[in-house]
Design an enzyme around this catalytic site. Structure first.
Site, PDB file in Angstrom:
ATOM      1  N   ASP A 479       0.822  -1.229   0.000  1.00 57.56           N
ATOM      2  CA  ASP A 479       0.000   0.000   0.000  1.00 57.56           C
ATOM      3  C   ASP A 479       0.850   1.272   0.000  1.00 57.56           C
ATOM      4  O   ASP A 479       0.368   2.329   0.399  1.00 57.56           O
ATOM      5  CB  ASP A 479      -0.972   0.041   1.191  1.00 57.56           C
ATOM      6  CG  ASP A 479      -2.022  -1.059   1.120  1.00 57.56           C
ATOM      7  OD1 ASP A 479      -2.140  -1.706   0.060  1.00 57.56           O
ATOM      8  OD2 ASP A 479      -2.727  -1.265   2.119  1.00 57.56           O
ATOM      9  N   HIS A 480       2.114   1.167  -0.416  1.00 52.47           N
ATOM     10  CA  HIS A 480       2.984   2.352  -0.490  1.00 52.47           C
ATOM     11  C   HIS A 480       3.180   2.716  -1.965  1.00 52.47           C
ATOM     12  O   HIS A 480       4.203   2.418  -2.563  1.00 52.47           O
ATOM     13  CB  HIS A 480       4.338   2.075   0.183  1.00 52.47           C
ATOM     14  CG  HIS A 480       4.201   1.598   1.601  1.00 52.47           C
ATOM     15  ND1 HIS A 480       5.099   0.756   2.201  1.00 52.47           N
ATOM     16  CD2 HIS A 480       3.242   1.849   2.525  1.00 52.47           C
ATOM     17  CE1 HIS A 480       4.710   0.510   3.440  1.00 52.47           C
ATOM     18  NE2 HIS A 480       3.589   1.153   3.663  1.00 52.47           N
ATOM     19  N   MET A 481       2.181   3.374  -2.508  1.00 54.23           N
ATOM     20  CA  MET A 481       2.175   3.649  -3.948  1.00 54.23           C
ATOM     21  C   MET A 481       3.055   4.850  -4.258  1.00 54.23           C
ATOM     22  O   MET A 481       2.902   5.900  -3.641  1.00 54.23           O
ATOM     23  CB  MET A 481       0.744   3.909  -4.407  1.00 54.23           C
ATOM     24  CG  MET A 481      -0.157   2.717  -4.192  1.00 54.23           C
ATOM     25  SD  MET A 481      -1.886   3.186  -4.238  1.00 54.23           S
ATOM     26  CE  MET A 481      -2.096   3.830  -2.606  1.00 54.23           C
TER      27      MET A 481
END
Lengths: 546, 181
Positions: A479-481
């Site tokens: 979830d670290h875009m």
């Protein structure tokens, strides 16, 4: 110039980045209008939603956030549902199934709150290791913005120099001291030391022992994701009332679908749909698109016009490319002795020194951590599956809950233009294109996994005294875009300049993860927030100049 | 059921849907008897069913059980298993033959198959707080679900803090210190 459909600064997105820019602009005396695609809800609603999610599905952090049809996001880990919005393809499609929420407050609703800064070497990958890209500036340039971001979010961290990361003298102390470890993280720290690596207390945007910024201290509800019930953890939702108290206006359920340019390549307006599918036009002097590294490039690509046939801000053809995250491998262990996670926040420490080294010319660095979420539901369900009753059932629940541990590896990844977001032919409820994403973690990550992180993980598993272990064989999302509007000094191969300003449109800013040139192996939020601070200074200065 | 704004997104976890489901589950549970049966049944018959469910639950589980939660679960389980009350009667008979007071004294005598499945479904419901494995299943109990209790001296039931500001430590009691619940 403020009215219902205009302001000095138009901010699209109400996550941490939008909120930082909005508040900085308001503090400088500018008018601000924020547009949010999703709904605005009260914290108690999310908490009650979470409590009413069946135990088998509580690990799905999006479950308490049912999407509105006009602002879809992934809402379930069920295979049939996850294919619905994000269209994923490529060798590691599963690793880009990103769990952001389109709600006022954005994905900070269910972030872990972890605030690792980049290491200076992370910003010079090309120079030092001959791979990836160099940032357009060095760590020293970013340092004061990191400080401001840490004070804006309220980051607690260790005061002991030897426990700080990166291992450099801090130019300003953390606003708060560190949180204590529970038994699980203490045991993991000791096991790590025995195999020659250091598990550090993580800097985290959680109030430690004291109130900060009108929010209470962390009491260990052990539910940072999917929602902190008392807002001891920073989330952007807690910033929204303050933004309104300063005169900022927030319009939820406003899905921006087009960025309009004028003949001078300035941004003239943005257009949004309301839930009745009526279109509205909003004008401003500066436009900030802060919708995360998937929704921001999607909007830019949807906005193509005669002057910008590849989409707004996309003369370089880099919009949507260079998608990054930290490809994750998870492991579950059963230990002979109790680990006792589930005391304090759900994450509180990591081995991050493993992200640095000369090996980075050959393979990726990585972070390893022990998850600290309570595992009583997992232990309970596993014990029930054995068909036990009475005292035997209770004893087995206690054993399985206490003796289970979950470890995680998060790898750094190189920017690759082939890892790319494009517009799908499939449409959402409003008739807007869904994002299509091709993702391959690449050999740099695969070599790291094979030669470096998996052997280290196995050493840790053995050192913890595991009697059983299951190591995932598939990379998953963290979830670290990052990366999809990449920063650089050359307008030919980058999207934004050193202030996250579009090379193509002088009044368009794209701060946040999308602008990050590299991501390292730590969580991306505090770097995104530092870039938002830097962009904010530039926005204020630009408007002062007129 | 139609949704004004939904035509493509999955409906699981939708708050609107959840609220409606809770309502419909209660109604559907009540009328799992056919409408005619329901018209002929009396409140006391339903109460008798709930009472037997609680009586058996107390034998299957040697912990404090909330009668209100039990009544709701019994109603919902009758919807899934139309012979629930007869099953409960049959299992109670087995327990009574043994003069059993705790589960260990009679559980082995419950024949494998439908009756044993029913007995374990009741145990699972009290421990997990749900009666079916579905993403939009009704949750009858979370913080009082029994599977959280054997570790509640150390492990937080998420959102129900047991500590205070920075009030936790790396010390934990022995595994043998089972909490009372």
């Amino acid at each position: 110039m403020a009215n219902d459909f205009s302001a000095d600064v138009i901010v699209v997105g109400t996550g941490v980045i939008g909120c930082i820019v909005a508040e900085q602009a308001l503090d400088a005396g500018l008018s601000v209008l924020m547009l949010e695609a999703g709904p605005r809800v009260e914290r108690w609603q999310i908490v009650e939603n979470f409590r009413n999610v069946p135990p088998q599905y509580k690990q799905n952090w999006n479950a308490p956030y049912p999407p509105k049809p006009w602002a879809p996001h992934i809402e379930s880990e069920l295979a049939d549902a996850t294919t619905d919005y994000l269209q994923l393809e490529g060798p590691n499609a599963r690793a880009y199934r990103q769990g952001y929420v389109r709600y006022a407050g954005g994905a900070t609703w269910h972030w872990a709150g972890i605030c690792w800064r980049l290491h200076p070497d992370d910003m010079q990958m090309k120079t030092l290791y001959g791979v990836g890209r160099d940032w357009a500036f060095d760590y020293k340039t970013l340092d004061p913005y990191y400080n401001r971001a840490e004070y804006a979010l309220g980051v607690c961290g260790p005061s002991e120099v030897e426990l700080q990361w990166p291992p450099l003298p801090r130019s300003k102390p953390y606003p708060m001291g560190r949180l204590p470890f529970g038994q699980g993280e203490q045991r993991f720290t000791e096991a790590a030391a025995r195999v020659g690596v250091t598990n550090l207390p993580a800097p985290q945007a959680r109030n430690s022992g004291v109130s900060y910024d009108g929010r209470p201290p962390c009491c260990g509800n052990n539910n940072c994701f999917p929602v902190c019930p008392i807002s001891a953890k920073y989330d952007a939702a807690s910033a929204l009332p303050r933004i309104e108290s300063k005169g900022g206006r927030i319009r939820e359920n406003a899905v921006v679908y087009r960025v309009e340019t004028d003949e001078k390549q300035n941004i003239a307006a943005v257009h949004y749909f309301n839930p009745d599918k009526q279109s509205q036009r909003v004008v401003g002097r500066i436009f900030v698109i802060a919708c995360n590294a998937i929704e921001t490039p999607k909007l830019l690509l949807m906005s193509k016009d005669e002057r910008n046939p590849n989409g707004v801000a996309n003369r370089s053809d880099q919009v949507g490319r260079n998608l990054m995250d930290q490809p994750k491998i998870s492991a579950q262990l059963l230990l002979s002795e109790p680990m006792w996670t589930g005391i304090g926040p759900v994450q509180g420490s990591s081995i991050i020194m493993t992200g640095q080294g000369d090996f980075r010319s050959k393979h990726a660095g990585a972070l390893l951590r022990c998850e600290n979420a309570a595992l009583s539901a997992a232990g309970g369900q596993a014990a029930l599956a054995k068909g036990l009753v009475g005292k035997a059932l209770d004893t087995e629940i206690r054993r399985l809950s206490a003796c289970t541990a979950r470890l995680t590896i998060e790898h750094e990844i190189l920017s690759d233009p082939n890892n790319r977001l494009t517009l799908s032919d499939k449409k959402d409820w409003l008739g807007l294109s869904k994002p299509n994403i091709y993702y391959d973690v690449g050999d740099y990550v695969r070599r790291s996994h094979r030669d470096y992180t998996l052997p280290l993980l196995k050493k840790l598993i053995a050192e913890l005294g595991a009697v059983e272990s299951t190591i995932a064989t598939t990379f998953t999302n963290s979830d670290h875009m990052m990366g999809s509007c990449i920063m650089g000094t050359d307008p030919g191969n980058s999207v934004v300049d050193v202030d996250c300003r579009s090379h193509d449109h002088p009044n368009l800013f794209l701060p946040g993860g999308a602008a990050m040139t590299t991501g390292g192996c730590g969580n991306s939020t505090i770097t995104m927030a530092a870039l938002a601070m830097k962009a904010s200074d530039s926005i204020v200065e630009q408007l002062r100049r007129g | 059921m139609t949704h004004l704004y939904r035509d493509d997104a999955p409906e699981e976890f939708s708050l609107t849907r959840r609220k409606l489901l809770v309502g419909s589950a209660l109604v559907a549970g009540g009328v799992s008897l056919s409408p005619l049966d329901w018209a002929q049944s009396t409140g006391s018959a339903v109460q008798a069913g709930e009472s037997k469910f609680m009586e058996l639950s107390s034998l299957l589980i040697n912990h404090h059980l909330d009668a209100e939660v039990g009544a709701r679960m019994a109603t919902a389980m009758m919807r899934i298993n139309p012979t629930l009350i007869q099953d409960v009667d049959a299992i109670l008979s087995i327990a009574k033959l043994r003069n059993a007071r705790i589960v260990e004294e009679f559980y082995a005598d419950v024949p494998a198959g439908h009756l044993k499945d029913t007995a374990y479904a009741i145990i699972s419901a009290w421990y997990s707080g749900v009666i079916e494995n579905s993403s939009n299943a009704e949750v009858f109990a979370f913080e009082t679900a029994l599977m959280y209790q054997p570790t509640r001296d150390v492990m937080t039931i998420p959102t129900y803090a047991i500590s205070g500001p920075s009030g936790w430590t790396s010390e934990a009691p022995p595994m043998s210190d089972m909490p009372t619940f």
